[in-house]
Design a protein around this motif. Structure first.
Motif, PDB file in Angstrom:
ATOM      1  N   SER A 131      -1.095 -15.092  82.061  1.00  0.00           N
ATOM      2  CA  SER A 131      -0.420 -16.136  81.293  1.00  0.00           C
ATOM      3  C   SER A 131       0.200 -17.182  82.206  1.00  0.00           C
ATOM      4  N   PHE A 132       0.722 -16.741  83.355  1.00  0.00           N
ATOM      5  CA  PHE A 132       1.339 -17.669  84.295  1.00  0.00           C
ATOM      6  C   PHE A 132       0.277 -18.522  84.993  1.00  0.00           C
ATOM      7  N   ARG A 133      -0.784 -17.895  85.465  1.00  0.00           N
ATOM      8  CA  ARG A 133      -1.833 -18.612  86.190  1.00  0.00           C
ATOM      9  C   ARG A 133      -2.537 -19.617  85.284  1.00  0.00           C
ATOM     10  N   ASN A 134      -3.045 -19.151  84.160  1.00  0.00           N
ATOM     11  CA  ASN A 134      -3.821 -20.023  83.281  1.00  0.00           C
ATOM     12  C   ASN A 134      -2.938 -21.075  82.609  1.00  0.00           C
ATOM     13  N   GLY A 135      -1.697 -20.697  82.317  1.00  0.00           N
ATOM     14  CA  GLY A 135      -0.784 -21.648  81.703  1.00  0.00           C
ATOM     15  C   GLY A 135      -0.446 -22.801  82.628  1.00  0.00           C
ATOM     16  N   ASN A 136      -0.297 -22.531  83.912  1.00  0.00           N
ATOM     17  CA  ASN A 136      -0.023 -23.597  84.873  1.00  0.00           C
ATOM     18  C   ASN A 136      -1.190 -24.559  84.999  1.00  0.00           C
ATOM     19  N   ILE A 137      -2.386 -24.028  85.001  1.00  0.00           N
ATOM     20  CA  ILE A 137      -3.576 -24.887  85.056  1.00  0.00           C
ATOM     21  C   ILE A 137      -3.624 -25.794  83.834  1.00  0.00           C
ATOM     22  N   ALA A 138      -3.404 -25.206  82.662  1.00  0.00           N
ATOM     23  CA  ALA A 138      -3.431 -25.993  81.432  1.00  0.00           C
ATOM     24  C   ALA A 138      -2.320 -27.040  81.436  1.00  0.00           C
ATOM     25  N   ALA A 139      -1.134 -26.662  81.896  1.00  0.00           N
ATOM     26  CA  ALA A 139       0.000 -27.591  81.902  1.00  0.00           C
ATOM     27  C   ALA A 139      -0.288 -28.802  82.769  1.00  0.00           C
ATOM     28  N   MET A 140      -0.882 -28.604  83.932  1.00  0.00           N
ATOM     29  CA  MET A 140      -1.166 -29.717  84.822  1.00  0.00           C
ATOM     30  C   MET A 140      -2.205 -30.661  84.225  1.00  0.00           C
ATOM     31  N   VAL A 141      -3.255 -30.095  83.652  1.00  0.00           N
ATOM     32  CA  VAL A 141      -4.315 -30.927  83.092  1.00  0.00           C
ATOM     33  C   VAL A 141      -3.810 -31.702  81.879  1.00  0.00           C
ATOM     34  N   VAL A 142      -3.023 -31.046  81.036  1.00  0.00           N
ATOM     35  CA  VAL A 142      -2.473 -31.727  79.859  1.00  0.00           C
ATOM     36  C   VAL A 142      -1.570 -32.883  80.284  1.00  0.00           C
ATOM     37  N   ALA A 143      -0.761 -32.655  81.320  1.00  0.00           N
ATOM     38  CA  ALA A 143       0.126 -33.711  81.796  1.00  0.00           C
ATOM     39  C   ALA A 143      -0.655 -34.916  82.311  1.00  0.00           C
ATOM     40  N   LEU A 144      -1.866 -34.675  82.815  1.00  0.00           N
ATOM     41  CA  LEU A 144      -2.717 -35.781  83.241  1.00  0.00           C
ATOM     42  C   LEU A 144      -2.969 -36.760  82.097  1.00  0.00           C
ATOM     43  N   GLY A 145      -3.036 -36.247  80.890  1.00  0.00           N
ATOM     44  CA  GLY A 145      -3.295 -37.112  79.745  1.00  0.00           C
ATOM     45  C   GLY A 145      -2.057 -37.615  79.043  1.00  0.00           C
ATOM     46  N   GLU A 146      -0.905 -36.987  79.302  1.00  0.00           N
ATOM     47  CA  GLU A 146       0.289 -37.317  78.517  1.00  0.00           C
ATOM     48  C   GLU A 146       1.081 -38.505  79.043  1.00  0.00           C
ATOM     49  N   PHE A 147       1.153 -38.686  80.356  1.00  0.00           N
ATOM     50  CA  PHE A 147       2.175 -39.564  80.911  1.00  0.00           C
ATOM     51  C   PHE A 147       1.686 -40.951  81.332  1.00  0.00           C
ATOM     52  N   GLY A 148       0.461 -41.064  81.823  1.00  0.00           N
ATOM     53  CA  GLY A 148       0.006 -42.341  82.352  1.00  0.00           C
ATOM     54  C   GLY A 148      -0.062 -43.437  81.321  1.00  0.00           C
ATOM     55  N   LEU A 149      -0.365 -43.069  80.069  1.00  0.00           N
ATOM     56  CA  LEU A 149      -0.481 -44.076  79.020  1.00  0.00           C
ATOM     57  C   LEU A 149       0.846 -44.781  78.769  1.00  0.00           C
ATOM     58  N   ILE A 150       1.964 -44.090  78.998  1.00  0.00           N
ATOM     59  CA  ILE A 150       3.270 -44.703  78.793  1.00  0.00           C
ATOM     60  C   ILE A 150       3.546 -45.775  79.847  1.00  0.00           C
ATOM     61  N   LEU A 151       2.812 -45.776  80.957  1.00  0.00           N
ATOM     62  CA  LEU A 151       2.902 -46.867  81.929  1.00  0.00           C
ATOM     63  C   LEU A 151       2.151 -48.091  81.432  1.00  0.00           C
ATOM     64  N   ALA A 152       0.952 -47.885  80.859  1.00  0.00           N
ATOM     65  CA  ALA A 152       0.090 -48.999  80.484  1.00  0.00           C
ATOM     66  C   ALA A 152       0.535 -49.702  79.205  1.00  0.00           C
ATOM     67  N   LEU A 153       0.957 -48.936  78.203  1.00  0.00           N
ATOM     68  CA  LEU A 153       1.254 -49.532  76.899  1.00  0.00           C
ATOM     69  C   LEU A 153       2.352 -50.586  76.925  1.00  0.00           C
ATOM     70  N   PRO A 154       3.513 -50.344  77.556  1.00  0.00           N
ATOM     71  CA  PRO A 154       4.548 -51.387  77.558  1.00  0.00           C
ATOM     72  C   PRO A 154       4.092 -52.687  78.224  1.00  0.00           C
ATOM     73  N   LEU A 155       3.306 -52.585  79.284  1.00  0.00           N
ATOM     74  CA  LEU A 155       2.794 -53.788  79.937  1.00  0.00           C
ATOM     75  C   LEU A 155       1.893 -54.564  78.990  1.00  0.00           C
TER      76      LEU A 155
END
Length: 544
Positions: free
Chosen positions: A282-306
């Motif tokens: 659960s720790f190993r696979n959850g960390n992998i999933a967390a990192m990949v999901v974060a790849l999609g979650e945060f960058g868009l908040i940089l582009a949209l306000p601009l």
């Protein structure tokens, strides 16, 4: 409710405010960036670095401070982090150049890295059983909600006062956190162990080199040098790009980090990452999933306000109001996640949340155009925020489900690092997609119009280097007004591609969750006695 119980829940409020301070500051700047571009004249690379300086140091040092907090005291580490964070915020508010602002953001990242893993490990040590699950839900929903409240607050402060107040707001909040934590949160510690200094240095160098390469590739060249890197009076002397060298350093750094950690573990010495924890599925696979999901979650908040401000012409506060749909969706989801707790397996809540994020982000991409209306953005952002609210808290619980409390600092630091590393890479990758696409599309459009190469390059450089801020100037000048619509279309195309890339990362993250178990689990960060069997198995030799 007993006095002790009231004190615990009051402490949760102040710990949540500390989390809110970190998350708001990582998003509040996005809405203020257009005003900062106009005031300080920063370039598009500096725009990325204003955000990345914070995230990069944050991600690099989470592991260090997660481990150090177990030794010196988690509450003490949290308070030191708040003080550093507030002082750096004052420095950012007083910055008069882009470089000064970036330097202040670097120091803010140090303070934030002290704060985030200690908030999680303090909750892990303070609450038990169902109370712990509720505390983690509050912690996670705070992250999801504040990620969207930040732009609203930043928009209001920037419009009504100035961008400087996007940083000065941290001062009163920081003072409240210090007083509240001292009064309501008990100190807690883990086992006193030595710190893996070499591992810490390797992690900082590796992450820093990787993010540098991703951001600066379009500036200096991905393989061969397009533009020489200059530091003071020194100029990069080789044909091989510094970006290619940075990627090589990152690759070597990863290998050395793993080899060094393995050597220390075999010698019975503590490591920056508790490598044994990665044998817990659960720790190993959850960390992998967390990192990949974060790849999609945060960058868009940089582009949209601009895009919203420089292309559609919204003010900062209007941009914040549009992005508020994210917060509303996240808060709505947190209530549903709480109601489903104990009834539905956490991993299924995570998968549902990520699926909602994919739908919302893809819908944003389809809406984006130079003459788009804000109306269809609202439901798309709501669905996106709803997915964030469902996935964030539950994914944290899945990652820490089988980790004993005594290793809570390292475990929470590792899972936070996974998410922050994903966020750093997201900003770097999606920002590069945004500006590279804008440059390519605008160059092609001006070529089709027969614009001379010298004038074309001037227009493209002005738009890209200003992160879109030059579009308004193009509109005002009779000599360049004809290029403004082309620039808006190109910037919209870049934002659209960034959105679709974010949806793609989230889709990969959803696939990654298929490796997670579907059981109900017993809550995040179980006590050591509750996990002896599993932990013992996890620490067994691989060939056993």
């Amino acid at each position: 409710m007993t006095q002790g119980s009231r004190r615990r829940w009051t402490g949760l409020v102040f710990i949540s405010v500390a989390v809110a301070l970190i998350i708001v500051d990582s998003t509040i700047v996005n809405v203020a960036i257009p005003a900062i571009v106009d005031d300080l004249g920063i370039t598009s690379s500096q725009v990325q670095w204003v955000q990345e300086a914070y995230t990069l140091v944050f991600a690099s040092l989470l592991l260090v401070f997660g481990s150090l907090a177990d030794r010196v005291g988690r509450r003490r580490m949290l308070l030191i982090g708040v003080v550093i964070f507030v002082l750096a915020s004052v420095g950012a508010a007083l910055a008069t150049t882009g470089d000064m602002l970036i330097a202040a953001r670097l120091v803010q990242g140090v303070g934030g890295a002290m704060m985030l893993p200690t908030t999680l490990s303090l909750l892990n040590a303070t609450f038990r059983g169902r109370e712990r699950a509720i505390a983690f839900a509050v912690w996670g929903s705070t992250i999801g909600g504040m990620a969207a409240v930040g732009p609203l607050l930043g928009g209001w402060l920037t419009t009504e006062f100035s961008w400087h107040w996007a940083f000065l707001i941290n001062v009163p909040l920081g003072i409240a956190i210090v007083i509240g934590v001292l009064l309501t949160v008990d100190e807690s510690r883990g086992d006193a162990v030595s710190i893996d200094v070499v591992g810490a240095i390797l992690s900082v160098v590796t992450v820093g080199a990787l993010v540098f390469g991703l951001i600066e590739g379009r500036t200096y060249g991905w393989l061969l040098t397009d533009k020489p890197l200059e530091l003071g009076g020194w100029t990069w002397p080789w044909d091989l790009s510094p970006v290619a060298v940075a990627f090589l350093v990152a690759a070597i750094g990863v290998v050395l980090f793993i080899l060094w950690g393995g050597r220390r573990r075999r010698a019975g010495k503590p490591t920056l990452i508790a490598f044994g924890l990665f044998r817990i599925p659960s720790f190993r696979n959850g960390n992998i999933a967390a990192m990949v999901v974060a790849l999609g979650e945060f960058g868009l908040i940089l582009a949209l306000p601009l895009w919203l401000q420089f292309v559609l012409g919204f003010e900062a506060v209007q941009t914040g109001l549009i992005l508020l749909a994210l917060a509303i969706g996240s808060f709505a989801a947190s209530g549903l996640a709480g109601a489903l707790s104990g009834r539905v397996a956490p991993v299924w809540i995570v998968r549902t949340g990520i699926a909602a994020e994919i739908i919302g982000v893809a819908a944003v991409g389809f809406v984006i155009s130079p003459d788009a209306s804000w109306v269809p953005l609202i439901p798309a952002l709501f669905v996106y925020g709803f997915g964030v609210g469902l996935a964030t808290a539950q994914l944290t619980g899945v990652v820490l489900a089988d980790v004993p409390t005594t290793e809570g600092g390292q475990a929470s630091g590792t899972q936070s690092t996974s998410r922050q590393l994903g966020a750093a890479l997201s900003i770097a990758i999606l920002g590069t997609i945004l500006f590279s696409t804008t440059s390519a599309v605008l160059t092609a459009t001006l070529d089709d119009r027969g614009v001379p190469a010298e004038q074309r390059d001037q227009v493209v450089s002005a738009v890209v280097d200003s992160a879109g801020g030059a579009i308004a100037g193009l509109e005002r000048s009779p000599q360049t007004a004809q290029f403004a619509d082309d620039a808006k279309a190109a910037f919209s195309q870049g934002t659209k591609y960034a959105s679709f890339a974010a949806a793609g990362f989230l889709a990969v993250g959803l696939l990654a969750t298929l490796s997670l178990g579907g059981g109900r689990g017993r809550g995040a960060g179980r006590d050591e006695d509750d996990a002896k069997v599993e932990t013992g198995a996890a620490e067994a030799p691989e060939n056993a």
